[in-house]
Scaffold this active site. Structure first.
Site, PDB file in Angstrom:
ATOM      1  N   ASN A 225     -34.396  76.089 -25.406  1.00  0.00           N
ATOM      2  CA  ASN A 225     -35.350  75.043 -25.782  1.00  0.00           C
ATOM      3  C   ASN A 225     -34.656  74.025 -26.678  1.00  0.00           C
ATOM      4  O   ASN A 225     -34.227  74.355 -27.784  1.00  0.00           O
ATOM      5  CB  ASN A 225     -36.562  75.615 -26.524  1.00  0.00           C
ATOM      6  CG  ASN A 225     -37.557  74.523 -26.900  1.00  0.00           C
ATOM      7  OD1 ASN A 225     -38.254  73.985 -26.045  1.00  0.00           O
ATOM      8  ND2 ASN A 225     -37.614  74.156 -28.184  1.00  0.00           N
ATOM      9  N   GLU A 226     -34.524  72.794 -26.168  1.00  0.00           N
ATOM     10  CA  GLU A 226     -33.928  71.683 -26.913  1.00  0.00           C
ATOM     11  C   GLU A 226     -32.587  72.065 -27.533  1.00  0.00           C
ATOM     12  O   GLU A 226     -32.317  71.768 -28.698  1.00  0.00           O
ATOM     13  CB  GLU A 226     -34.904  71.160 -27.972  1.00  0.00           C
ATOM     14  CG  GLU A 226     -36.166  70.563 -27.371  1.00  0.00           C
ATOM     15  CD  GLU A 226     -37.068  69.881 -28.394  1.00  0.00           C
ATOM     16  OE1 GLU A 226     -36.723  69.877 -29.590  1.00  0.00           O
ATOM     17  OE2 GLU A 226     -38.115  69.353 -27.991  1.00  0.00           O
ATOM     18  N   VAL A 227     -31.742  72.723 -26.753  1.00  0.00           N
ATOM     19  CA  VAL A 227     -30.363  72.978 -27.201  1.00  0.00           C
ATOM     20  C   VAL A 227     -29.610  71.657 -27.120  1.00  0.00           C
ATOM     21  O   VAL A 227     -29.478  71.071 -26.044  1.00  0.00           O
ATOM     22  CB  VAL A 227     -29.701  74.060 -26.326  1.00  0.00           C
ATOM     23  CG1 VAL A 227     -28.211  74.153 -26.626  1.00  0.00           C
ATOM     24  CG2 VAL A 227     -30.368  75.407 -26.574  1.00  0.00           C
TER      25      VAL A 227
END
Length: 487
Positions: A225-227
């Site tokens: 998630n949103e790396v």
């Protein structure tokens, strides 16, 4: 890995036949092993199939099939009851596991649509934190179940369980009440280049999958998630987790959720194409019209995101705008936290998303207003993007979504919290204002102080009348033309 010792694996499912394998593993067994594993598969208390197999090691697999399975879906969440017993050579029960299981199959069409049981199916729902006012994360089972009931009442068919595996009561409620789920591990913001990080990520994925494998509601496994570091490390990490997931479960899909700031270096990185080609679904967390841009342009923005890799479907894995129930205005503007702006924002996203089959679903951020330490919105430490408040009172936007997604007949006059609207001066006794109503009915009648204002039809769930109000109380009733539904 913390599972119950039974994995119910669906091998091939269609409308006429479902084949499956019951994998059993044992702890505490001593050689020489002896005894039997027996099972029964029931539907509504009736035995549909049963079988047995002698065990001679700590693992036993039983393959079987049934005809004409009752398929699981959010509209018909059919559950079978599985009982597995371990018996010693004398036929005595040594151990027993009882679980609900179900039959469904998912996939992606050539048009990049999400498929449920072979048919295109739009995912309509929200993400959800396990969080409650004055309680934090330690919710009771009843609180978890209440959230799923509220989501169903809003018309949801989908839940993104974000950003971590949640209480077993959530998965059980989604199975029973009917919400397709995306379950994910908490790999957020950054992937670290060391063996411990990779090993721990793999361990989390195995634990989440093996503990929740038997839940028919799960259709998607997520792992990023949103790396924000797009490099060889994050790509290797995503490939490792995707490969691991598909080796454990060949029947479900995988997903990554990306931040969608196309001005960030991430989207000009030549490695982007490789990253976007790993998971089955590319989710985008989009806040056009809140943190940047205009919500009216969300359709064009979705086209832009899809164009980065048209070989994969995309999903609105997050989108939202904050509101507070005591802030209202006739002229909503960006970041005013009014309920009116929140609804305008979501109307744009629904209108655009419905027209794009490759945008497979909506996951509102968030179903609830939730606690977020350090956040500096109008109410500190609370993210206010919810459809309901921290103590689960529905906002007006809840009823907007109900008008779009629910088939349960209803009528709702919005702005109930907005009781004092006009400060009239100079003797002005009559001022014209709009009254807005949300409903999934085709025609409604509005009355003011017992007198009919007018009847309107609508095909988009929103009804609006201009009315004259005067000083003092102005009472409104909205109802269907035959009078069966009233607010």
């Amino acid at each position: 890995f913390g599972n119950d010792g039974i994995l119910f694996e669906t091998l091939d499912v269609n409308e006429s036949k479902a084949s499956y394998k019951i994998n059993s593993s044992f702890l505490g067994a001593k050689a020489p092993y002896s005894g039997n594993v027996t099972y029964q598969l029931l539907f509504n208390g009736e035995i549909i199939k049963e079988g047995a197999k002698e065990f001679k090691s700590v693992f036993v697999g039983i393959n079987d099939e049934i005809r004409n399975p009752k398929l699981w879906s959010p509209e018909t969440p059919n559950l079978y009851q599985l009982t597995v017993q371990l018996k010693n050579p004398n036929g005595e029960i040594v151990d027993e596991i009882l679980q609900n299981v179900g039959f469904k199959w998912v996939g992606i069409s050539n048009k990049k649509e999400f498929l449920l049981n072979g048919k295109p199916y739009k995912l309509k729902g929200a993400s959800r934190h396990q969080d409650y006012k004055n309680i934090g994360n330690a919710l009771t089972d009843a609180m978890h179940v209440k959230d799923i009931e509220l989501m169903k009442a809003m018309g949801c068919n989908f839940l993104r369980i974000a950003h971590y595996p949640q209480d077993p009561a959530i998965y059980d409620a989604c199975d029973r009440l009917g919400l397709i789920t995306w379950s994910e591990i908490p790999v957020v913001d950054k992937v670290v280049n060391n063996k411990t990080f990779f090993d721990n990520s793999a361990l989390m994925m195995k634990e989440m999958m093996l503990q929740n494998f038997n839940h028919p509601s799960i259709a998607i496994w997520g792992y990023h998630n949103e790396v924000r570091n797009l490099d060889a490390t994050s790509i290797a990490h995503a490939k490792m987790l995707d490969s691991l997931t598909k080796s454990l479960d060949k029947q479900r899909l995988t997903a990554i959720a990306f931040e969608s700031n196309i001005d960030a270096p991430y989207f000009s990185n030549p490695l982007l194409k490789e990253m976007l080609n790993i998971a089955d679904i590319n989710g985008y967390n989009i806040y056009q019209g809140w943190y940047r841009g205009k919500h009216e342009n969300i359709g064009e923005f979705l086209d832009t995101m899809y164009a980065y890799n048209p070989a994969k479907p995309i999903m609105l894995s997050e989108y939202g705008a904050g509101s507070i129930t005591n802030i209202h205005t006739y002229q909503p503007t960006l970041f005013d936290f009014s309920e009116e702006y929140q609804i305008n924002f979501h109307q744009s996203y629904i209108k655009a998303g419905n027209t794009k089959p490759w945008m497979i679903g909506f996951a509102i951020w968030n179903f609830i207003d939730f606690q977020r330490d350090g956040r500096e919105d109008v109410i500190p430490n609370i993210n206010k993007k919810g459809m309901v408040t921290t103590d689960r009172k529905p906002k007006d936007v809840f009823y907007y979504y109900k008008s779009q997604w629910s088939k349960e007949p209803f009528v709702y006059i919005s702005g109930k919290q907005w009781t004092e609207r006009i400060a009239a001066t100079g003797g002005n006794k009559n001022i014209q204002i709009p009254i807005t109503v949300y409903s999934n009915q085709s025609a409604l009648q509005l009355l003011q102080d017992g007198k009919v204002v007018g009847t309107k039809s609508s095909s988009n769930g929103k009804f609006e009348w201009m009315v004259n109000v005067s000083a003092g109380n102005n009472n409104f009733v909205c109802k269907t033309t035959e009078g069966k539904l009233t607010d």
